[in-house]
Design a protein around this motif. Structure first.
Motif, mmCIF file in Angstrom:
data_model
loop_
_atom_site.group_PDB
_atom_site.id
_atom_site.type_symbol
_atom_site.label_atom_id
_atom_site.label_comp_id
_atom_site.label_asym_id
_atom_site.label_seq_id
_atom_site.Cartn_x
_atom_site.Cartn_y
_atom_site.Cartn_z
ATOM 1 N N GLY A 4 0.510 -1.458 -0.578
ATOM 2 C CA GLY A 4 -0.492 0.066 0.483
ATOM 3 C C GLY A 4 0.895 1.500 -0.359
ATOM 4 N N LYS A 5 1.862 1.081 -0.337
ATOM 5 C CA LYS A 5 2.797 2.042 -0.342
ATOM 6 C C LYS A 5 2.551 3.650 -1.260
ATOM 7 C CE LYS A 5 6.250 -0.440 -1.846
ATOM 8 N NZ LYS A 5 5.771 -1.446 -1.837
ATOM 9 N N GLN B 164 4.233 -5.762 -7.471
ATOM 10 C CA GLN B 164 5.094 -5.139 -8.225
ATOM 11 C C GLN B 164 4.790 -4.056 -9.304
ATOM 12 O OE1 GLN B 164 7.614 -7.631 -10.032
ATOM 13 N NE2 GLN B 164 7.423 -8.389 -8.444
ATOM 14 N N THR B 165 3.546 -3.347 -8.595
ATOM 15 C CA THR B 165 2.726 -2.288 -9.410
ATOM 16 C C THR B 165 3.952 -1.404 -10.238
ATOM 17 O OG1 THR B 165 0.538 -3.221 -9.083
ATOM 18 C CG2 THR B 165 0.788 -1.022 -9.629
ATOM 19 N N THR B 166 4.428 -0.306 -9.296
ATOM 20 C CA THR B 166 5.537 0.836 -9.435
ATOM 21 C C THR B 166 6.477 0.255 -9.534
ATOM 22 O OG1 THR B 166 3.980 1.715 -6.811
ATOM 23 C CG2 THR B 166 6.397 2.333 -7.725
ATOM 24 N N ASP C 66 -7.697 -2.287 8.556
ATOM 25 C CA ASP C 66 -9.362 -2.588 8.561
ATOM 26 C C ASP C 66 -9.389 -3.872 8.293
ATOM 27 O OD1 ASP C 66 -7.529 -1.528 5.923
ATOM 28 O OD2 ASP C 66 -9.430 -2.090 5.256
ATOM 29 N N THR D 215 -0.751 3.994 -2.300
ATOM 30 C CA THR D 215 -2.003 3.695 -1.938
ATOM 31 C C THR D 215 -1.368 5.627 -0.871
ATOM 32 O OG1 THR D 215 -2.833 1.841 -2.862
ATOM 33 C CG2 THR D 215 -4.345 3.868 -1.217
HETATM 34 N N1 LIG Z 1 -8.286 -2.452 2.580
HETATM 35 C C1 LIG Z 1 -7.334 -2.395 2.546
HETATM 36 N N2 LIG Z 1 -6.288 -2.227 1.210
HETATM 37 C C2 LIG Z 1 -5.348 -1.228 1.605
HETATM 38 C C3 LIG Z 1 -4.809 -0.541 1.939
HETATM 39 N N3 LIG Z 1 -3.902 0.090 1.696
HETATM 40 C C4 LIG Z 1 -4.071 -0.247 0.241
HETATM 41 N N4 LIG Z 1 -5.007 -1.124 -0.119
HETATM 42 C C5 LIG Z 1 -4.591 -1.901 -1.789
HETATM 43 O O1 LIG Z 1 -3.148 -2.823 -1.717
HETATM 44 C C6 LIG Z 1 -3.179 -3.065 -2.764
HETATM 45 C C7 LIG Z 1 -2.513 -2.275 -3.266
HETATM 46 O O2 LIG Z 1 -1.805 -1.093 -3.062
HETATM 47 P P1 LIG Z 1 -0.603 -0.044 -4.115
HETATM 48 O O3 LIG Z 1 -0.496 1.377 -3.307
HETATM 49 O O4 LIG Z 1 -0.511 -0.654 -4.854
HETATM 50 O O5 LIG Z 1 0.743 -1.410 -3.297
HETATM 51 P P2 LIG Z 1 1.602 -0.278 -2.927
HETATM 52 O O6 LIG Z 1 2.399 -0.952 -1.756
HETATM 53 O O7 LIG Z 1 2.451 0.364 -3.755
HETATM 54 O O8 LIG Z 1 3.080 -1.710 -4.317
HETATM 55 P P3 LIG Z 1 3.615 -1.758 -5.158
HETATM 56 O O9 LIG Z 1 3.937 -1.127 -6.282
HETATM 57 O O10 LIG Z 1 3.511 -3.204 -5.838
HETATM 58 O O11 LIG Z 1 4.902 -2.434 -4.224
HETATM 59 C C8 LIG Z 1 -4.388 -1.775 -3.949
HETATM 60 O O12 LIG Z 1 -5.459 -3.139 -4.342
HETATM 61 C C9 LIG Z 1 -4.734 -1.269 -3.264
HETATM 62 O O13 LIG Z 1 -6.374 -0.830 -3.020
HETATM 63 C C10 LIG Z 1 -5.346 -0.231 3.336
HETATM 64 O O14 LIG Z 1 -5.239 0.422 4.036
HETATM 65 N N5 LIG Z 1 -6.321 -1.680 2.993
#
Ligand SMILES: Nc1nc2c(ncn2[C@@H]2O[C@H](COP(=O)(O)OP(=O)(O)OP(=O)(O)O)[C@@H](O)[C@H]2O)c(=O)[nH]1
Ligand SMILES: [Mg+2]
Length: 310
Positions: free
Chosen positions: A27-28, A48-50, A135, A30
């Protein structure tokens, strides 16, 4: 907008860099979008989106926080993965504060352990353990999960968090600002990212590929904007190429009668219009660049500049 001159900033103004680190999918991005208030980094349910480091800038009256979004730390399986991990690790020494982000709804995994070691070795700066996705955590697991992460990370502070629900948003912001050094604005107050509109448009196309397709296809896609031209004040023409790694993936992306590519294009156009605030004409092409995630020359051409060895 111009930088606010230091003498006009309130006394005690702070500014600095906050590296957001964690394994994939915690969720980084987000979290950063939530603070910046706009989508500066694409988000998807797939790990591995970012792929690159990018900045998301939050300007407040008393501080300017520059968040550094990083690719998730993982065990790389190809050159693209090596680039992603190397680029993330390099964010650590540049940061004034490191956010060590984990998914508290599950127990720690090897990648969390690996990152705990990296932060311990490289970060002279404060780190805050952010236990995200609270959550999704059931109350009877809370203590076990919290203690597992507290035992793993060597951070001065920790917080339970939800990036999607906004839980403890203000509390974490307060912790961050307290740890930033005194300093002037580093970016004009209306700037929210260091990325060009061209790059953001390419990312928004890739985000829709991630949302519409499954299995290995999204991970084999790179998007390059070939042309980005303001045709009229209220209409921008964008031509982009979607690169895939195998011939078979081309057909999947295009879909029967071009249906899939049309759906991806329509959804991406909406997102780009929201970002740029103008009407967009978006033209997409699909090309095969065989095994590009494993090919150093192809990666360089696609803009992934690998760090020097050693
Ligand atoms: N339920 C829930 N889902 C979350 C939360 N934060 C992020 N997500 C979900 O987790 C998924 C990954 O979120 P990203 O923000 O893409 O995660 P990231 O860490 O940036 O991932 P990479 O870029 O792949 O390293 C998405 O589907 C988000 O909607 C949270 O607090 N609660
Ligand atoms: Mg991300």
């Amino acid at each position: 907008m111009e930088l606010v001159p230091p003498e006009e900033l309130p006394e005690g103004h702070r500014s600095g860099f906050v590296a957001v680190m964690g394994k994939p999918n915690v969720g980084k991005s987000t979290l950063i979008n939530g603070y910046v208030g706009q989508k500066v980094a694409i988000v998807s349910p797939k790990p591995q989106t970012t792929r690159r480091r990018l900045r998301g800038i939050l300007t407040l009256h008393e501080a300017q926080i520059i968040f550094i979004d990083t690719p998730g730390i993982h065990e790389p399986r190809h050159k693209l993965g090596e680039y992603m991990v190397a680029t993330a690790v390099r964010a650590i020494p540049d940061a004034d504060v490191v956010l060590f982000m984990v998914d508290v709804s599950i127990l720690p995994e090897d990648e969390d352990l690996q990152l705990a070691g990296l932060i311990r070795e490289r970060a002279a700066r404060p780190c805050i353990l952010v236990m995200n996705k609270i959550d999704l955590l059931s109350p009877d697991e809370e203590q076990e999960h919290r203690e597992a992460y507290l035992g793993l990370a060597d951070c001065e502070d920790w917080i339970m968090f939800s990036a999607t629900e906004g839980i403890n948003r203000e509390e974490l912001l307060g912790l961050l600002i307290d740890r930033l050094p005194l300093g002037p604005q580093l970016y004009p107050p209306d700037q929210i990212t260091d990325q060009s509109s061209r790059f953001m448009a390419a990312e928004l196309v890739r985000e829709q590929v991630l949302h519409h397709l499954h299995q290995e296809v999204p991970h084999s896609v790179a998007v390059v904007v070939e042309e980005f031209r303001e045709r009229r004040k209220d209409l921008t023409y964008i031509e982009a190429t979607v690169y895939v790694a195998k011939e078979s993936q081309k057909g999947i992306i295009i879909g029967g009668g071009g249906k899939m590519l049309n759906r991806i294009g329509r959804a991406a156009r909406g997102e780009i219009e929201r970002l740029l605030g103008t009407q967009i004409y978006l033209e997409l092409w699909v090309k095969v660049r065989k095994r590009w995630p494993r090919d150093e020359a192809a990666l360089r051409q696609l803009g992934f500049v690998l760090p020097k060895k050693g």
